[in-house]
Design a protein around this motif. Structure first.
Motif, mmCIF file in Angstrom:
data_model
loop_
_atom_site.group_PDB
_atom_site.id
_atom_site.type_symbol
_atom_site.label_atom_id
_atom_site.label_comp_id
_atom_site.label_asym_id
_atom_site.label_seq_id
_atom_site.Cartn_x
_atom_site.Cartn_y
_atom_site.Cartn_z
ATOM 1 N N THR A 426 0.850 -1.186 0.000
ATOM 2 C CA THR A 426 0.000 0.000 0.000
ATOM 3 C C THR A 426 0.884 1.234 0.000
ATOM 4 O OG1 THR A 426 -1.623 1.277 1.292
ATOM 5 C CG2 THR A 426 -0.119 -0.139 2.532
ATOM 6 N N GLU A 427 0.366 2.340 -0.519
ATOM 7 C CA GLU A 427 1.128 3.593 -0.492
ATOM 8 C C GLU A 427 1.141 4.218 0.899
ATOM 9 O OE1 GLU A 427 -2.526 6.526 -2.000
ATOM 10 O OE2 GLU A 427 -0.844 6.092 -3.318
ATOM 11 N N TYR A 428 0.262 3.714 1.777
ATOM 12 C CA TYR A 428 0.148 4.288 3.114
ATOM 13 C C TYR A 428 1.026 3.547 4.121
ATOM 14 C CZ TYR A 428 -4.032 6.348 1.011
ATOM 15 O OH TYR A 428 -4.894 7.023 0.193
ATOM 16 N N GLY A 429 1.282 4.203 5.259
ATOM 17 C CA GLY A 429 2.062 3.573 6.312
ATOM 18 C C GLY A 429 1.853 4.256 7.640
ATOM 19 N N LEU A 430 0.604 4.392 8.056
ATOM 20 C CA LEU A 430 0.313 5.109 9.300
ATOM 21 C C LEU A 430 0.403 4.195 10.519
ATOM 22 C CD1 LEU A 430 -0.431 7.818 10.560
ATOM 23 C CD2 LEU A 430 -2.848 7.197 10.290
ATOM 24 N N VAL A 431 -0.433 3.156 10.565
ATOM 25 C CA VAL A 431 -0.480 2.291 11.744
ATOM 26 C C VAL A 431 -0.780 0.864 11.316
ATOM 27 C CG1 VAL A 431 -2.942 2.744 12.152
ATOM 28 C CG2 VAL A 431 -1.500 2.013 14.067
ATOM 29 N N SER A 432 -0.300 -0.094 12.099
ATOM 30 C CA SER A 432 -0.592 -1.514 11.906
ATOM 31 C C SER A 432 -0.948 -2.117 13.257
ATOM 32 C CB SER A 432 0.624 -2.256 11.325
ATOM 33 O OG SER A 432 1.063 -1.687 10.113
ATOM 34 N N TYR A 433 -1.639 -3.243 13.211
ATOM 35 C CA TYR A 433 -2.006 -3.961 14.433
ATOM 36 C C TYR A 433 -1.585 -5.413 14.288
ATOM 37 C CZ TYR A 433 -4.976 0.161 14.912
ATOM 38 O OH TYR A 433 -5.431 1.453 14.979
ATOM 39 N N VAL A 434 -0.965 -5.975 15.345
ATOM 40 C CA VAL A 434 -0.485 -7.355 15.322
ATOM 41 C C VAL A 434 -0.973 -8.065 16.583
ATOM 42 C CG1 VAL A 434 1.531 -8.868 15.282
ATOM 43 C CG2 VAL A 434 1.575 -6.697 14.013
ATOM 44 N N PHE A 435 -1.602 -9.219 16.399
ATOM 45 C CA PHE A 435 -2.098 -9.996 17.527
ATOM 46 C C PHE A 435 -1.460 -11.383 17.517
ATOM 47 C CE2 PHE A 435 -4.921 -6.534 17.664
ATOM 48 C CZ PHE A 435 -5.504 -6.509 18.926
ATOM 49 N N SER A 436 -0.751 -11.687 18.594
ATOM 50 C CA SER A 436 -0.084 -12.981 18.753
ATOM 51 C C SER A 436 0.272 -13.149 20.221
ATOM 52 C CB SER A 436 1.184 -13.040 17.890
ATOM 53 O OG SER A 436 1.946 -14.197 18.182
ATOM 54 N N SER A 437 0.225 -14.381 20.705
ATOM 55 C CA SER A 437 0.657 -14.652 22.077
ATOM 56 C C SER A 437 2.170 -14.814 22.162
ATOM 57 C CB SER A 437 -0.027 -15.915 22.611
ATOM 58 O OG SER A 437 0.332 -17.041 21.823
ATOM 59 N N ASP A 438 2.848 -14.834 21.010
ATOM 60 C CA ASP A 438 4.300 -14.964 20.933
ATOM 61 C C ASP A 438 4.886 -13.565 20.735
ATOM 62 O OD1 ASP A 438 6.946 -15.375 20.289
ATOM 63 O OD2 ASP A 438 6.567 -17.092 18.982
ATOM 64 N N LEU A 439 5.351 -12.937 21.817
ATOM 65 C CA LEU A 439 5.844 -11.569 21.736
ATOM 66 C C LEU A 439 7.051 -11.458 20.810
ATOM 67 C CD1 LEU A 439 5.607 -8.654 22.652
ATOM 68 C CD2 LEU A 439 7.021 -9.235 24.644
ATOM 69 N N LYS A 440 7.903 -12.504 20.797
ATOM 70 C CA LYS A 440 9.066 -12.478 19.908
ATOM 71 C C LYS A 440 8.631 -12.370 18.454
ATOM 72 C CE LYS A 440 13.241 -15.084 18.664
ATOM 73 N NZ LYS A 440 14.051 -16.310 18.911
ATOM 74 N N ALA A 442 5.670 -11.263 17.370
ATOM 75 C CA ALA A 442 4.983 -9.986 17.170
ATOM 76 C C ALA A 442 5.983 -8.857 16.961
ATOM 77 C CB ALA A 442 4.081 -9.684 18.361
ATOM 78 N N LEU A 443 7.051 -8.838 17.748
ATOM 79 C CA LEU A 443 8.055 -7.791 17.610
ATOM 80 C C LEU A 443 8.845 -7.946 16.311
ATOM 81 C CD1 LEU A 443 9.339 -7.557 21.281
ATOM 82 C CD2 LEU A 443 8.068 -5.805 20.026
ATOM 83 N N ALA A 444 9.094 -9.179 15.912
ATOM 84 C CA ALA A 444 9.803 -9.411 14.653
ATOM 85 C C ALA A 444 8.974 -8.910 13.472
ATOM 86 C CB ALA A 444 10.125 -10.892 14.499
ATOM 87 N N VAL A 445 7.681 -9.191 13.486
ATOM 88 C CA VAL A 445 6.797 -8.726 12.415
ATOM 89 C C VAL A 445 6.700 -7.201 12.439
ATOM 90 C CG1 VAL A 445 4.402 -8.709 11.609
ATOM 91 C CG2 VAL A 445 5.492 -10.867 12.253
ATOM 92 N N THR A 446 6.614 -6.636 13.645
ATOM 93 C CA THR A 446 6.551 -5.176 13.785
ATOM 94 C C THR A 446 7.738 -4.515 13.102
ATOM 95 O OG1 THR A 446 5.297 -5.233 15.858
ATOM 96 C CG2 THR A 446 6.666 -3.296 15.470
ATOM 97 N N GLY A 447 8.913 -5.112 13.241
ATOM 98 C CA GLY A 447 10.106 -4.558 12.614
ATOM 99 C C GLY A 447 10.070 -4.595 11.098
ATOM 100 N N ARG A 448 9.229 -5.443 10.526
ATOM 101 C CA ARG A 448 9.147 -5.572 9.069
ATOM 102 C C ARG A 448 7.995 -4.759 8.475
ATOM 103 N NH1 ARG A 448 8.895 -11.820 7.789
ATOM 104 N NH2 ARG A 448 9.254 -11.042 5.654
ATOM 105 N N LEU A 449 7.112 -4.245 9.325
ATOM 106 C CA LEU A 449 5.953 -3.502 8.833
ATOM 107 C C LEU A 449 6.325 -2.046 8.548
ATOM 108 C CD1 LEU A 449 3.183 -4.885 11.209
ATOM 109 C CD2 LEU A 449 3.480 -5.416 8.772
ATOM 110 N N GLU A 450 5.868 -1.553 7.413
ATOM 111 C CA GLU A 450 6.179 -0.181 6.998
ATOM 112 C C GLU A 450 5.097 0.769 7.498
ATOM 113 O OE1 GLU A 450 6.401 -0.718 2.796
ATOM 114 O OE2 GLU A 450 8.403 -1.614 2.847
ATOM 115 N N SER A 451 5.116 1.039 8.796
ATOM 116 C CA SER A 451 4.158 1.973 9.375
ATOM 117 C C SER A 451 4.811 2.701 10.543
ATOM 118 C CB SER A 451 2.880 1.262 9.840
ATOM 119 O OG SER A 451 3.156 0.327 10.862
ATOM 120 N N GLY A 452 4.360 3.922 10.775
ATOM 121 C CA GLY A 452 4.948 4.738 11.826
ATOM 122 C C GLY A 452 4.543 4.332 13.222
#
Length: 498
Positions: A426-440, A442-452
């Motif tokens: 997407t051309e946008y990158g404002l916010v993303s939401y990640v739901f997982s019981s595995d914090l490791k 979730a944080l790894a995916v967060t690092g790959r998401l293009e959102s502020g």
């Protein structure tokens, strides 16, 4: 699960709306005074719950905009010289006055915006918090001092007010978007002109009156309501006295304003559109994920740049999540916002309903299945029911455009790599939401998401103490936190020897 019609509560009679707006200011606020627009022009304000005109407000033009710049300039030197502690005291007074008038402000927001009263009350609390936060930040402007590496001199770094700021705000959070810009500008020592959305001018004008009551000096805050936003804002941006633009709104309008601001090299902060992915992994707690989805999607009725726009659910939890989420959505009661039982009010305009209809119809034509909702409600006002779509095709327009309504398209995924690729497509990158019981994970995916911004196991990220803003075409700069005040400060370096 069969589509379930949303419940619509008892219609509200228009006198209730009239009673709320009776004490709201309707003129321009320039130089500390309430004044009529040039030639006394006005435009109507419509209650979206009934489609009726509930007030008329002054329709400012270019001359009024420049008058507001004049007033801001006249107040600029004195406000810049005002001590940080005094600025802090004034902002804290604004905070307390907003809380004292919170219920009336909430009702005013509901009447002109349409959102449910519970949402409006939350917005007022959020709006007030910006006054409190920046009252505290006003006395904490950063500075630096130290020897140059050569030892020949000292390096001093000060931060000074950038100057007169033009603030352009949207209709979806008419109180909070105003205070999120005004408060840091004043804390930094800047004067400003607020241009609120024409759909919701009454709330902004009410905030102006509260600031007058709080002792904000004449000309420090000016408010110009207008239906001619383009020419008025352009004229102010081409006035060499204006040095800052802060805009919240669509990416398309943001691009236009950036081009306008370039002529005078005006500093710009831009909070633009969003297309937030909501990612649910197999190992997520189902109850937490559904609760988060309801908040991320339905806060402000879906009319928010932070609203979850695309729901990516891993196949192992897909059926259960879809069923539970659709049940929660279908149970929401739709109706006029002032009715206490209402959980979802109308959209802002008829055009907004038409856009949502178009996106849903396109998705269905391309194979999506309606789980609940899916067609507009009949009667007065601009209503669309809570809607969940399953089996949404990757080429559906609803996955590309910002929905700005109560519709949740669900897309299945299998692997982490797959969902990251889809989320970032997407051309946008404002916010993303990640739901997982595995914090490791979730944080790894967060690092790959293009959102502020990213919410992990929660459906709301907004906080006056946090830096709000996006990447890519979702904007420039940050609002909130100490970063928000820095947007209104210029950095001055001094090389000193003695």
């Amino acid at each position: 699960m069969k589509p379930t019609p949303a419940q619509k509560s008892t219609p509200l009679v228009s006198p209730a709306s009239a009673a709320v707006v009776r004490d709201a200011p309707t003129q321009l606020f320039i130089g500390g005074e309430w004044v009529s627009a040039t030639e006394d022009r006005t435009f109507p304000v419509v209650d979206p719950s009934i489609g009726d005109v509930i007030a008329t407000v002054s329709d400012g033009d270019i001359a009024d905009g420049i008058s507001a710049v004049d007033a801001a300039e006249n107040a600029s030197a004195a406000w810049k010289a005002t001590s940080p502690r005094r600025r802090s005291d004034v902002l804290m007074k604004c905070f307390h006055l907003v809380l004292e008038q919170a219920e009336w402000l909430a009702q005013l927001i509901t009447v002109e915006n349409g959102k449910a009263l519970a949402d409006a009350r939350s917005e007022v609390a959020y709006a007030a918090e910006f006054f409190r936060w920046y009252a505290e930040e006003a006395v904490r402007a950063p500075g630096e001092f130290g020897p140059a590496p050569s030892g020949a001199n000292h390096i001093i770094v000060n931060h000074e007010p950038i100057g007169i700021a033009v603030l352009v705000t949207p209709w979806n959070f008419p109180a909070a978007m105003a205070t999120r810009k005004i408060a840091p500008a004043l804390a930094a020592g800047c004067t400003c002109i607020l241009k609120p959305a024409a759909e919701t001018p009454l709330t902004a004008l009410a905030i102006g009156e509260i600031m007058r009551q709080a002792g904000v000096p004449a000309g420090v805050v000016n408010i110009v309501t207008t239906k001619k936003a383009g020419p008025v804002v352009s004229a102010m941006l081409h006035d060499k006295r204006v040095r800052k633009l802060s805009f919240t709104g669509s990416t398309g309008v943001g691009r236009t304003l950036l081009r306008e601001a370039a002529d005078q090299v005006v500093s710009c902060s831009m909070e633009l559109g969003g297309n937030a992915p909501f990612i649910v992994f197999d190992d997520a707690d189902l109850e937490t994920a559904v609760a988060g989805a309801m908040v991320a999607k339905m806060r402000n009725g879906g009319e928010a740049c932070t609203a979850a726009n695309r729901f990516y659910v891993q196949k192992g939890i897909l059926a259960d999540f879809t069923r539970r989420f659709a049940e929660e959505m279908a149970a929401l009661k739709v109706g006029p916002g002032l009715v206490p039982s209402t959980q979802l009010g109308p959209l802002i305009t008829e055009a907004a309903v038409a856009k949502v209809e178009r996106l849903v119809d396109d998705a269905v034509a391309k194979g999506a299945r309606i789980v609940t909702g899916g067609s507009r409600l009949n009667g007065d006002g601009f209503y669309y029911p809570p809607t969940v779509l399953a089996d949404v095709s990757p080429d559906a327009e609803i996955l590309r455009e910002e929905i700005f309504g109560p519709v949740a398209p669900i897309i299945a995924f299998e692997t982490e790599d797959e969902v990251v690729q889809m989320a970032n497509d997407t051309e946008y990158g404002l916010v993303s939401y990640v739901f997982s019981s595995d914090l490791k994970r979730a944080l790894a995916v967060t690092g790959r998401l293009e959102s502020g911004m990213v919410g992990i196991n929660r459906g709301v990220v907004s906080d006056a103490a946090a830096p709000f803003g996006g990447m890519k075409q979702s904007g420039l700069g940050r609002e909130g936190s100490h970063h928000g005040m820095l947007e209104y400060l210029e950095t001055k370096y001094i090389a000193a020897s003695w």
